[in-house]
Scaffold this motif. Structure first.
Motif, PDB file in Angstrom:
ATOM      1  N   LEU A 205       0.840  -1.192   0.000  1.00 11.03           N
ATOM      2  CA  LEU A 205       0.000   0.000   0.000  1.00 11.03           C
ATOM      3  C   LEU A 205       0.879   1.248   0.000  1.00 11.03           C
ATOM      4  CD1 LEU A 205      -2.655  -1.031   2.679  1.00 11.03           C
ATOM      5  CD2 LEU A 205      -2.662  -1.483   0.222  1.00 11.03           C
ATOM      6  N   VAL A 206       0.325   2.357  -0.480  1.00 14.98           N
ATOM      7  CA  VAL A 206       1.012   3.637  -0.383  1.00 14.98           C
ATOM      8  C   VAL A 206       1.216   3.946   1.101  1.00 14.98           C
ATOM      9  CG1 VAL A 206       0.698   6.133  -0.716  1.00 14.98           C
ATOM     10  CG2 VAL A 206       0.181   4.536  -2.586  1.00 14.98           C
ATOM     11  N   GLU A 207       2.397   4.425   1.442  1.00 14.17           N
ATOM     12  CA  GLU A 207       2.750   4.653   2.847  1.00 14.17           C
ATOM     13  C   GLU A 207       1.764   5.593   3.530  1.00 14.17           C
ATOM     14  OE1 GLU A 207       6.677   5.890   5.526  1.00 14.17           O
ATOM     15  OE2 GLU A 207       6.706   6.093   3.344  1.00 14.17           O
ATOM     16  N   ARG A 208       1.323   5.220   4.720  1.00 17.47           N
ATOM     17  CA  ARG A 208       0.408   5.983   5.564  1.00 17.47           C
ATOM     18  C   ARG A 208      -0.962   6.194   4.912  1.00 17.47           C
ATOM     19  NH1 ARG A 208       3.890   8.363   9.666  1.00 17.47           N
ATOM     20  NH2 ARG A 208       2.131   9.517  10.501  1.00 17.47           N
ATOM     21  N   SER A 209      -1.310   5.326   3.969  1.00 21.31           N
ATOM     22  CA  SER A 209      -2.624   5.458   3.339  1.00 21.31           C
ATOM     23  C   SER A 209      -3.689   4.762   4.188  1.00 21.31           C
ATOM     24  CB  SER A 209      -2.607   4.883   1.921  1.00 21.31           C
ATOM     25  OG  SER A 209      -2.302   3.502   1.935  1.00 21.31           O
ATOM     26  N   THR A 210      -4.911   5.252   4.070  1.00 22.68           N
ATOM     27  CA  THR A 210      -6.041   4.712   4.828  1.00 22.68           C
ATOM     28  C   THR A 210      -6.593   3.460   4.147  1.00 22.68           C
ATOM     29  OG1 THR A 210      -6.644   6.877   5.696  1.00 22.68           O
ATOM     30  CG2 THR A 210      -8.391   5.253   5.602  1.00 22.68           C
ATOM     31  N   VAL A 211      -6.984   2.490   4.944  1.00 22.46           N
ATOM     32  CA  VAL A 211      -7.699   1.301   4.452  1.00 22.46           C
ATOM     33  C   VAL A 211      -9.135   1.413   4.957  1.00 22.46           C
ATOM     34  CG1 VAL A 211      -7.852  -1.219   4.509  1.00 22.46           C
ATOM     35  CG2 VAL A 211      -5.602  -0.111   4.509  1.00 22.46           C
ATOM     36  N   ALA A 212     -10.102   1.196   4.056  1.00 15.46           N
ATOM     37  CA  ALA A 212     -11.517   1.252   4.438  1.00 15.46           C
ATOM     38  C   ALA A 212     -12.154  -0.110   4.183  1.00 15.46           C
ATOM     39  CB  ALA A 212     -12.246   2.319   3.632  1.00 15.46           C
ATOM     40  N   VAL A 213     -12.927  -0.603   5.145  1.00 17.47           N
ATOM     41  CA  VAL A 213     -13.527  -1.943   5.021  1.00 17.47           C
ATOM     42  C   VAL A 213     -15.020  -1.865   5.304  1.00 17.47           C
ATOM     43  CG1 VAL A 213     -13.504  -4.320   5.855  1.00 17.47           C
ATOM     44  CG2 VAL A 213     -11.356  -3.016   5.749  1.00 17.47           C
ATOM     45  N   TYR A 214     -15.822  -2.281   4.313  1.00 16.09           N
ATOM     46  CA  TYR A 214     -17.279  -2.368   4.449  1.00 16.09           C
ATOM     47  C   TYR A 214     -17.637  -3.836   4.640  1.00 16.09           C
ATOM     48  CZ  TYR A 214     -22.230  -2.091   2.992  1.00 16.09           C
ATOM     49  OH  TYR A 214     -23.601  -2.174   2.936  1.00 16.09           O
ATOM     50  N   SER A 215     -18.453  -4.126   5.641  1.00 17.13           N
ATOM     51  CA  SER A 215     -18.750  -5.513   6.008  1.00 17.13           C
ATOM     52  C   SER A 215     -20.225  -5.830   5.793  1.00 17.13           C
ATOM     53  CB  SER A 215     -18.384  -5.738   7.479  1.00 17.13           C
ATOM     54  OG  SER A 215     -18.617  -7.076   7.857  1.00 17.13           O
ATOM     55  N   TYR A 216     -20.484  -7.001   5.229  1.00 13.82           N
ATOM     56  CA  TYR A 216     -21.865  -7.436   5.012  1.00 13.82           C
ATOM     57  C   TYR A 216     -21.979  -8.913   5.353  1.00 13.82           C
ATOM     58  CZ  TYR A 216     -26.134  -8.831   2.509  1.00 13.82           C
ATOM     59  OH  TYR A 216     -27.364  -9.345   2.174  1.00 13.82           O
ATOM     60  N   TYR A 264     -15.344   0.246   8.765  1.00 15.50           N
ATOM     61  CA  TYR A 264     -14.310   0.850   9.603  1.00 15.50           C
ATOM     62  C   TYR A 264     -13.156   1.343   8.741  1.00 15.50           C
ATOM     63  CZ  TYR A 264     -12.164  -3.863   9.312  1.00 15.50           C
ATOM     64  OH  TYR A 264     -11.629  -5.049   8.867  1.00 15.50           O
ATOM     65  N   LEU A 265     -12.401   2.285   9.306  1.00 15.37           N
ATOM     66  CA  LEU A 265     -11.263   2.903   8.624  1.00 15.37           C
ATOM     67  C   LEU A 265     -10.016   2.706   9.473  1.00 15.37           C
ATOM     68  CD1 LEU A 265     -12.972   6.356   7.874  1.00 15.37           C
ATOM     69  CD2 LEU A 265     -12.762   4.450   6.270  1.00 15.37           C
ATOM     70  N   MET A 266      -8.931   2.291   8.848  1.00  9.41           N
ATOM     71  CA  MET A 266      -7.626   2.254   9.517  1.00  9.41           C
ATOM     72  C   MET A 266      -6.819   3.423   8.973  1.00  9.41           C
ATOM     73  SD  MET A 266      -6.759  -1.830   9.822  1.00  9.41           S
ATOM     74  CE  MET A 266      -6.931  -2.245   8.094  1.00  9.41           C
ATOM     75  N   LEU A 267      -6.700   4.467   9.796  1.00  8.79           N
ATOM     76  CA  LEU A 267      -6.137   5.736   9.341  1.00  8.79           C
ATOM     77  C   LEU A 267      -4.613   5.783   9.440  1.00  8.79           C
ATOM     78  CD1 LEU A 267      -8.571   8.285  11.079  1.00  8.79           C
ATOM     79  CD2 LEU A 267      -8.778   7.306   8.791  1.00  8.79           C
ATOM     80  N   ASP A 268      -4.041   6.627   8.574  1.00  6.59           N
ATOM     81  CA  ASP A 268      -2.644   7.036   8.692  1.00  6.59           C
ATOM     82  C   ASP A 268      -1.719   5.809   8.728  1.00  6.59           C
ATOM     83  OD1 ASP A 268      -0.814   9.259   8.911  1.00  6.59           O
ATOM     84  OD2 ASP A 268      -0.550   8.739  11.015  1.00  6.59           O
ATOM     85  N   ASP A 269      -0.908   5.662   9.790  1.00  7.91           N
ATOM     86  CA  ASP A 269       0.071   4.578   9.844  1.00  7.91           C
ATOM     87  C   ASP A 269      -0.429   3.366  10.646  1.00  7.91           C
ATOM     88  OD1 ASP A 269       0.061   5.714  12.346  1.00  7.91           O
ATOM     89  OD2 ASP A 269       2.231   5.941  12.507  1.00  7.91           O
ATOM     90  N   LEU A 270      -1.739   3.297  10.933  1.00  4.63           N
ATOM     91  CA  LEU A 270      -2.261   2.206  11.777  1.00  4.63           C
ATOM     92  C   LEU A 270      -1.946   0.835  11.187  1.00  4.63           C
ATOM     93  CD1 LEU A 270      -4.002   1.645  14.376  1.00  4.63           C
ATOM     94  CD2 LEU A 270      -5.930   1.351  12.821  1.00  4.63           C
ATOM     95  N   ASN A 271      -2.022   0.711   9.863  1.00  4.02           N
ATOM     96  CA  ASN A 271      -1.743  -0.578   9.220  1.00  4.02           C
ATOM     97  C   ASN A 271      -0.282  -0.998   9.382  1.00  4.02           C
ATOM     98  OD1 ASN A 271      -2.398  -2.857   7.393  1.00  4.02           O
ATOM     99  ND2 ASN A 271      -1.052  -1.781   5.976  1.00  4.02           N
ATOM    100  N   MET A 272       0.611  -0.029   9.626  1.00  3.13           N
ATOM    101  CA  MET A 272       2.035  -0.351   9.823  1.00  3.13           C
ATOM    102  C   MET A 272       2.348  -0.636  11.289  1.00  3.13           C
ATOM    103  SD  MET A 272       3.993   2.314   7.260  1.00  3.13           S
ATOM    104  CE  MET A 272       3.164   3.791   7.839  1.00  3.13           C
TER     105      MET A 272
END
Length: 424
Positions: A205-216, A264-272
């Motif tokens: 992923l692009v560094e410090r990019s947000t990941v967004a997840v929609y759940s169904y 939910y959203l994982m903002l900024d560097d949370l994924n790292m």
């Protein structure tokens, strides 16, 4: 609280009902047309089939690589591209997902600004303006100001950074029915129960990019949340997302239940800085995971550029039409042969070893892959020409030895990879 402050959770009632309906119908359409596939991934030299079935949808010509497997986007409707879908229903499903993409992009911008991760307070967006205004109005009434309207009060670097880190170029869709699985791993550190997806960071992923997840989750009368005595810990019937600090099992993990339409959203560097896993409930579940994939080496535009660079060293005699190499300099030969390997092992073999899965939705990739095969054949000829040239006596011995040494390294790697791919 501070350990997980960059995780933003939104319940389904915050999302427009029209969008829920479009997206959820899209999921079911893709499943009905058998568009979800388990991936063969490679971990530490061993192949595994993923328990979750997936499909990648996104910008035309984009790819996403995870665990040594490259997925190719089923292109969503994009202005300027002629995309033929296998059915109108699949077109509508892809269209619904780009609508969701637009919505989650705006939510991510607002969430970042809400946490003061940017100095600016206005919401700025140019990626979704002009996408069918009648629909856009209902989704964007919360406010989307174009760059031109707000540029007087926005530092340019902030604007570009905000856009780069939230402009999702693809979504990886997941589907799993836990009751069809023979075995699911247990969460090993906190006793959280069955895992659909183990602890991981999202890759490439692009560094410090947000990941967004929609759940169904397909919650029905027999699959609903347990109303019996309150269980200690999480309800095993309900899907959850769990987070923990990376490589830390002392800090308590966080578990959040996921119901139909939550995101939910994982903002900024949370994924790292953190890892996440998905805990299975009892009901089948779809999710749409929107990402800003690092496509620096993963687009058709990129690989076609590489091919053109390599083929600059091939020339055709105007009279005899015989092919020859312009240069035998070691650096040039090495560059061409490395591009040759990249085309074969990062693109052609990655595409075809997954079978004809992409034809379930669209034939969009067939023409570009045929073009890549044509480039590859020319590079095979270039390899033969190098072998022919280095065997000629008029070559300066020192230069020839250097070229042969470098050339053999790349050929040895090619042979190794061909064996590996044949085994896969």
């Amino acid at each position: 609280k501070t350990k997980y402050s960059k995780l933003i959770f939104r319940k389904s009632d915050t999302v427009p009902e029209e969008l829920h309906q479009m997206v959820q119908e899209g999921f079911l359409t893709l499943q009905k047309h058998n568009c979800f596939f388990q991936d063969l991934v490679r971990i530490k030299g061993k192949d595994f089939v993923t328990p979750v079935s997936r499909i990648l949808i996104g910008n035309p010509g984009c790819t996403y690589k995870y665990l040594n497997t490259r997925l190719f986007t089923v292109p969503w409707p994009t202005e300027g591209y002629d995309i033929k879908y296998c059915s109108p229903q699949i077109h509508d499903a892809c269209k619904a997902l780009i609508r969701l993409n637009d919505y989650l992009h705006i939510e991510a911008v607002k969430a970042l600004q809400g946490q003061n991760l940017f100095e600016t307070k206005e919401i700025k967006d140019t990626t979704v303006i002009d996408r069918e205004q009648n629909f856009a109005t209902s989704l964007m009434e919360k406010g989307s100001v174009s760059k031109d309207q707000s540029s007087s009060c926005v530092p340019e670097d902030d604007y570009i950074s905000l856009k780069n880190r939230t402009s999702y170029n693809l979504t990886l869709l997941n589907y799993m029915d836990p009751l069809q699985m023979l075995y699911l791993k247990q969460e090993p550190y906190f006793g959280m129960g069955n895992m659909a997806v183990s602890w991981h960071h999202d890759e490439n992923l692009v560094e410090r990019s947000t990941v967004a997840v929609y759940s169904y989750s397909c919650e029905g009368s027999a699959m609903e949340e347990s109303n019996e005595q309150k269980l200690k810990g999480r309800d095993p019937a309900v899907w959850h997302v769990a987070l923990k600090v990376a490589w830390d099992i002392e800090t308590p993990g966080l578990v959040i239940p996921l119901h139909q339409g939550d995101f939910y959203l994982m903002l900024d560097d949370l994924n790292m800085t953190h890892q996440h896993c998905v805990l299975a409930g009892f009901s089948p579940r779809f999710s749409s995971t929107h990402r800003v994939a690092d496509c620096s080496r993963g687009t058709l535009e990129y690989i076609f550029g590489q091919c053109e660079l390599a083929l600059q060293n091939l020339q055709t005699d105007s009279d005899s039409m015989a092919l020859s190499l312009k240069s035998l300099e070691t650096a040039v030969v090495k560059q061409v042969e490395e591009i040759h390997n990249e085309v074969e092992f990062e693109w052609l073999r990655q595409f075809w070893f997954q079978g004809k899965r992409y034809l379930k939705c669209s034939d969009w990739w067939l023409k570009p892959m045929a073009k890549l095969e044509e480039f590859w054949r020319k590079m095979e000829i270039m390899t033969s020409l190098v072998l022919s040239e280095v065997g000629k006596e008029e070559q300066i011995e020192e230069q020839r030895n250097e070229t042969i040494s470098c050339f053999l390294l790349v050929l040895t790697e090619r042979q190794r990879l061909r064996k590996e791919w044949t085994a896969r």
